[in-house]
Design an enzyme around this catalytic site. Structure first.
Site, PDB file in Angstrom:
ATOM      1  N   ASP A   8       2.658 -14.379   4.229  1.00  0.00           N
ATOM      2  CA  ASP A   8       2.302 -14.601   2.833  1.00  0.00           C
ATOM      3  C   ASP A   8       1.469 -13.403   2.398  1.00  0.00           C
ATOM      4  O   ASP A   8       0.312 -13.255   2.810  1.00  0.00           O
ATOM      5  CB  ASP A   8       1.507 -15.896   2.697  1.00  0.00           C
ATOM      6  CG  ASP A   8       1.028 -16.158   1.274  1.00  0.00           C
ATOM      7  OD1 ASP A   8       1.207 -15.290   0.389  1.00  0.00           O
ATOM      8  OD2 ASP A   8       0.449 -17.241   1.049  1.00  0.00           O
ATOM      9  N   VAL A   9       2.045 -12.519   1.564  1.00  0.00           N
ATOM     10  CA  VAL A   9       1.351 -11.279   1.215  1.00  0.00           C
ATOM     11  C   VAL A   9       0.109 -11.524   0.367  1.00  0.00           C
ATOM     12  O   VAL A   9      -0.712 -10.615   0.211  1.00  0.00           O
ATOM     13  CB  VAL A   9       2.285 -10.280   0.513  1.00  0.00           C
ATOM     14  CG1 VAL A   9       3.433  -9.868   1.423  1.00  0.00           C
ATOM     15  CG2 VAL A   9       2.788 -10.808  -0.822  1.00  0.00           C
ATOM     16  N   ASN A  35       7.762  -4.572  -0.799  1.00  0.00           N
ATOM     17  CA  ASN A  35       8.877  -5.032  -1.612  1.00  0.00           C
ATOM     18  C   ASN A  35       8.709  -6.448  -2.147  1.00  0.00           C
ATOM     19  O   ASN A  35       9.514  -6.897  -2.944  1.00  0.00           O
ATOM     20  CB  ASN A  35      10.176  -4.926  -0.800  1.00  0.00           C
ATOM     21  CG  ASN A  35      11.410  -5.096  -1.640  1.00  0.00           C
ATOM     22  OD1 ASN A  35      11.502  -4.569  -2.738  1.00  0.00           O
ATOM     23  ND2 ASN A  35      12.369  -5.846  -1.125  1.00  0.00           N
ATOM     24  N   TYR A 103       4.053  -9.344 -15.557  1.00  0.00           N
ATOM     25  CA  TYR A 103       4.860  -8.466 -14.715  1.00  0.00           C
ATOM     26  C   TYR A 103       4.602  -6.996 -15.045  1.00  0.00           C
ATOM     27  O   TYR A 103       4.397  -6.165 -14.151  1.00  0.00           O
ATOM     28  CB  TYR A 103       6.340  -8.803 -14.891  1.00  0.00           C
ATOM     29  CG  TYR A 103       7.247  -8.083 -13.926  1.00  0.00           C
ATOM     30  CD1 TYR A 103       7.363  -8.518 -12.600  1.00  0.00           C
ATOM     31  CD2 TYR A 103       7.989  -6.979 -14.336  1.00  0.00           C
ATOM     32  CE1 TYR A 103       8.194  -7.859 -11.712  1.00  0.00           C
ATOM     33  CE2 TYR A 103       8.830  -6.318 -13.446  1.00  0.00           C
ATOM     34  CZ  TYR A 103       8.927  -6.758 -12.134  1.00  0.00           C
ATOM     35  OH  TYR A 103       9.752  -6.095 -11.257  1.00  0.00           O
ATOM     36  N   LYS A 107       2.986  -4.123 -12.549  1.00  0.00           N
ATOM     37  CA  LYS A 107       3.700  -2.924 -12.128  1.00  0.00           C
ATOM     38  C   LYS A 107       2.976  -1.645 -12.561  1.00  0.00           C
ATOM     39  O   LYS A 107       3.055  -0.622 -11.875  1.00  0.00           O
ATOM     40  CB  LYS A 107       5.140  -2.954 -12.634  1.00  0.00           C
ATOM     41  CG  LYS A 107       5.960  -4.067 -11.974  1.00  0.00           C
ATOM     42  CD  LYS A 107       5.922  -3.971 -10.443  1.00  0.00           C
ATOM     43  CE  LYS A 107       6.787  -5.010  -9.772  1.00  0.00           C
ATOM     44  NZ  LYS A 107       6.860  -4.845  -8.307  1.00  0.00           N
TER      45      LYS A 107
END
Length: 198
Positions: A8-9, A35, A103, A107
């Site tokens: 779990d990042v 990723n 989002y 990013k």
């Protein structure tokens, strides 16, 4: 050969356990490709539940940071020192789509983190780059072939490219010697509405 390590990042302990396993199993790390990522529903910002915002930021920003941090530490300690970190950015790191504030913000943060890693890694032979992907056809993006909200308020299908082109681009970035780096690369469907968007 080591089996996959479910991770779990967003969980620091889970990420550390992954990199401890890498160090124990292989003794070094030469490449990290960050990723993992999620999106949120495309709704006006005041209608987006706050837990959706936190989920995007925790996965797309904190997750990238935690994995890069652990990789950076291992790459500093190993001999010979160094390695490569590639972060998955997005076309949205440059230009947003309608109703994508979480989002898009995430990013843009990845872009800043990538540049900081590229700078901070220099003394340790650690290089960092980012691939910004536009309209690669996957199960998650297939819906775009049926129509996506555009900046002018219309909905239109968008051209897609095969995900193999992204894999080939990442492989190229990874194949370079550490004396060379692709800091940023954009791989996109040629006719997608990105150049001139907005």
């Amino acid at each position: 050969m080591q089996c996959p390590v479910p991770t779990d990042v967003t969980d620091p302990a889970s990420v550390q356990a992954l990199f401890d396993t890498i160090e124990q199993e292989f003794g070094r790390l030469d490449l990290l490709f960050n990723n993992a990522g999620v999106n949120a529903p495309a709704v006006p910002m005041d209608e987006l539940p706050l837990d959706a915002w936190f989920n995007v930021i925790n996965t797309n920003v904190t997750g990238v940071y935690l994995c890069a941090r652990a990789a950076f530490g291992l790459m500093r300690r190993q001999s010979p020192q160094g390695g490569r970190i590639i972060n998955n950015g997005s076309i949205s790191a440059h230009t947003p789509r309608p109703y994508t504030a979480p989002y898009t913000a995430s990013k843009h943060a990845v872009s800043g983190l990538t540049k900081a890693l590229a700078l901070d890694g220099r003394p340790f032979n650690i290089v960092a780059g980012q691939i910004d992907i536009g309209n690669a056809l996957t199960e998650l993006s297939e819906r775009m072939t049926r129509g996506v909200l555009q900046a002018n308020g219309t909905t239109a299908p968008e051209p897609m490219m095969h995900a193999t082109h992204v894999a080939n681009a990442v492989r190229h970035m990874a194949s370079l010697p550490l004396e060379a780096n692709v800091l940023t690369m954009t791989v996109m469907a040629s006719a997608m509405p990105f150049v001139g968007r907005g």
